[in-house]
Motif scaffolding. Structure first.
Motif, short mmCIF file in Angstrom:
data_model
loop_
_atom_site.label_atom_id
_atom_site.label_comp_id
_atom_site.label_asym_id
_atom_site.label_seq_id
_atom_site.Cartn_x
_atom_site.Cartn_y
_atom_site.Cartn_z
N GLY A 1 0.80 -1.21 0.00
CA GLY A 1 0.00 0.00 0.00
C GLY A 1 0.83 1.26 0.00
N ASN A 2 2.04 1.19 -0.58
CA ASN A 2 2.92 2.36 -0.56
C ASN A 2 3.09 2.99 -1.93
OD1 ASN A 2 4.42 0.33 -1.65
ND2 ASN A 2 6.10 0.45 -0.21
N THR A 3 2.29 2.60 -2.91
CA THR A 3 2.33 3.22 -4.23
C THR A 3 0.92 3.64 -4.64
OG1 THR A 3 2.08 1.07 -5.31
CG2 THR A 3 4.33 1.90 -5.02
N VAL A 4 0.86 4.58 -5.56
CA VAL A 4 -0.43 5.05 -6.07
C VAL A 4 -0.89 4.07 -7.15
CG1 VAL A 4 -1.62 6.95 -7.21
CG2 VAL A 4 0.20 7.43 -5.59
N VAL A 5 -2.04 3.42 -6.94
CA VAL A 5 -2.50 2.43 -7.90
C VAL A 5 -3.89 2.75 -8.47
CG1 VAL A 5 -1.13 0.52 -7.01
CG2 VAL A 5 -3.34 0.97 -6.02
N LEU A 6 -4.74 3.43 -7.72
CA LEU A 6 -6.12 3.64 -8.17
C LEU A 6 -6.31 4.99 -8.84
CD1 LEU A 6 -7.90 2.19 -5.04
CD2 LEU A 6 -7.64 1.09 -7.24
N GLY A 7 -5.65 6.03 -8.36
CA GLY A 7 -5.83 7.37 -8.89
C GLY A 7 -4.57 7.88 -9.55
N ASP A 8 -4.53 9.20 -9.77
CA ASP A 8 -3.36 9.84 -10.36
C ASP A 8 -2.45 10.46 -9.30
OD1 ASP A 8 -4.45 9.25 -12.88
OD2 ASP A 8 -5.68 11.07 -12.80
N TRP A 9 -3.03 10.87 -8.17
CA TRP A 9 -2.28 11.52 -7.11
C TRP A 9 -2.63 10.87 -5.78
CZ3 TRP A 9 1.20 14.47 -9.27
CH2 TRP A 9 0.91 15.02 -10.51
N GLY A 10 -1.64 10.78 -4.89
CA GLY A 10 -1.87 10.15 -3.60
C GLY A 10 -1.33 10.98 -2.46
N LEU A 11 -1.85 10.73 -1.27
CA LEU A 11 -1.39 11.38 -0.04
C LEU A 11 -0.68 10.31 0.77
CD1 LEU A 11 -1.63 14.19 1.31
CD2 LEU A 11 -3.47 13.24 2.67
N GLN A 12 0.64 10.45 0.89
CA GLN A 12 1.47 9.43 1.52
C GLN A 12 1.91 9.88 2.90
OE1 GLN A 12 5.39 8.69 -0.21
NE2 GLN A 12 4.93 6.50 -0.18
N SER A 13 1.84 8.96 3.85
CA SER A 13 2.23 9.25 5.22
C SER A 13 3.75 9.24 5.35
CB SER A 13 1.63 8.20 6.15
OG SER A 13 2.19 8.30 7.43
N LEU A 14 4.29 10.18 6.12
CA LEU A 14 5.72 10.21 6.41
C LEU A 14 6.02 9.70 7.81
CD1 LEU A 14 6.63 13.66 4.84
CD2 LEU A 14 6.98 11.40 3.87
N ASP A 15 5.01 9.58 8.65
CA ASP A 15 5.17 9.09 10.02
C ASP A 15 4.25 7.89 10.23
OD1 ASP A 15 6.78 11.29 10.57
OD2 ASP A 15 5.09 12.50 11.25
N GLY A 16 4.53 7.15 11.27
CA GLY A 16 3.64 6.09 11.68
C GLY A 16 2.67 6.61 12.72
N GLY A 17 1.51 6.00 12.80
CA GLY A 17 0.55 6.42 13.82
C GLY A 17 -0.79 5.74 13.65
N TYR A 18 -1.69 6.09 14.56
CA TYR A 18 -3.06 5.58 14.52
C TYR A 18 -3.97 6.69 14.04
CZ TYR A 18 -1.42 1.75 17.50
OH TYR A 18 -0.76 0.68 18.01
N ILE A 19 -4.83 6.39 13.09
CA ILE A 19 -5.77 7.38 12.56
C ILE A 19 -7.18 6.91 12.88
CG2 ILE A 19 -6.60 8.54 10.48
CD1 ILE A 19 -3.82 8.35 9.41
N LYS A 20 -7.92 7.73 13.64
CA LYS A 20 -9.26 7.36 14.08
C LYS A 20 -10.24 7.34 12.91
CE LYS A 20 -9.05 9.30 18.73
NZ LYS A 20 -9.73 10.22 19.66
N ALA A 21 -11.32 6.61 13.12
CA ALA A 21 -12.35 6.49 12.08
C ALA A 21 -13.01 7.83 11.80
CB ALA A 21 -13.39 5.46 12.50
N ASN A 22 -13.23 8.65 12.84
CA ASN A 22 -13.89 9.93 12.60
C ASN A 22 -12.97 10.92 11.91
OD1 ASN A 22 -12.24 10.35 14.78
ND2 ASN A 22 -13.80 11.24 16.10
N VAL A 23 -11.64 10.74 12.04
CA VAL A 23 -10.69 11.58 11.30
C VAL A 23 -10.72 11.20 9.82
CG1 VAL A 23 -8.25 12.12 11.03
CG2 VAL A 23 -9.24 11.97 13.30
N ILE A 24 -10.82 9.91 9.52
CA ILE A 24 -10.92 9.47 8.13
C ILE A 24 -12.19 10.02 7.49
CG2 ILE A 24 -11.13 7.44 6.62
CD1 ILE A 24 -9.47 5.90 8.69
N GLU A 25 -13.27 10.01 8.24
CA GLU A 25 -14.54 10.55 7.73
C GLU A 25 -14.44 12.05 7.49
OE1 GLU A 25 -18.65 10.57 6.64
OE2 GLU A 25 -17.09 9.05 6.66
N ALA A 26 -13.78 12.78 8.40
CA ALA A 26 -13.61 14.22 8.22
C ALA A 26 -12.75 14.51 6.99
CB ALA A 26 -12.96 14.83 9.47
#
Length: 139
Positions: free
Chosen positions: A25-50
């Motif tokens: 999951g570290n390459t862009v496969v579905l679209g033309d542009w991607g948002l890649q994480s530079l740090d590790g962490g936990y992302i909450k479900a409500n943050v993904i929705e926002a």
């Protein structure tokens, strides 16, 4: 409505160290542009929705947004002002585990400037540092 799994094998899980970089999951496969994480962490479900709402409001039907992460790890918490002991808390929210290099969101059908502006709005909501990446030519 926040994302969460329909069914899980175990209700409660232990926290683990986020070691190493993303190998999947570290390459862009579905679209033309991607948002890649530079740090590790936990992302909450409500943050993904926002982030989803912020991105879809920006593209307004001219592009397509792909969400590449899913919150499948339960996080527990104890009620406030509770004494120590009496076991692990009840599941409180769901998180997606993100390692450095994971592509979290992708956009298709928009220019680079539009993708940059859109992902800039999304990046303000995320708890990790991110960068804009493009699809590699020839893939």
């Amino acid at each position: 409505m926040a994302l969460m799994p329909k069914r899980v094998k175990h209700r409660k899980s232990q926290r683990k160290r986020i070691k190493g970089n993303a190998t999947r999951g570290n390459t862009v496969v579905l679209g033309d542009w991607g948002l890649q994480s530079l740090d590790g962490g936990y992302i909450k479900a409500n943050v993904i929705e926002a982030c989803r709402i912020a991105a879809t409001q920006y593209v307004r039907g001219e592009g397509k947004l792909y969400i590449r992460i899913f919150p499948d790890k339960p996080c527990t918490s104890r009620p406030l002002e509770t004494r120590m002991g009496k076991g692990k808390g009840e599941p409180d929210h769901w998180v997606a585990v993100v390692r450095p290099g994971t592509v979290m969101f992708e956009l298709a059908g928009v220019s680079q400037d539009a993708a940059k502006d859109c992902f800039n709005r999304v990046a303000h909501k995320l708890p990790v540092r991110v960068r804009l990446v493009g699809r590699r030519p020839g893939t």
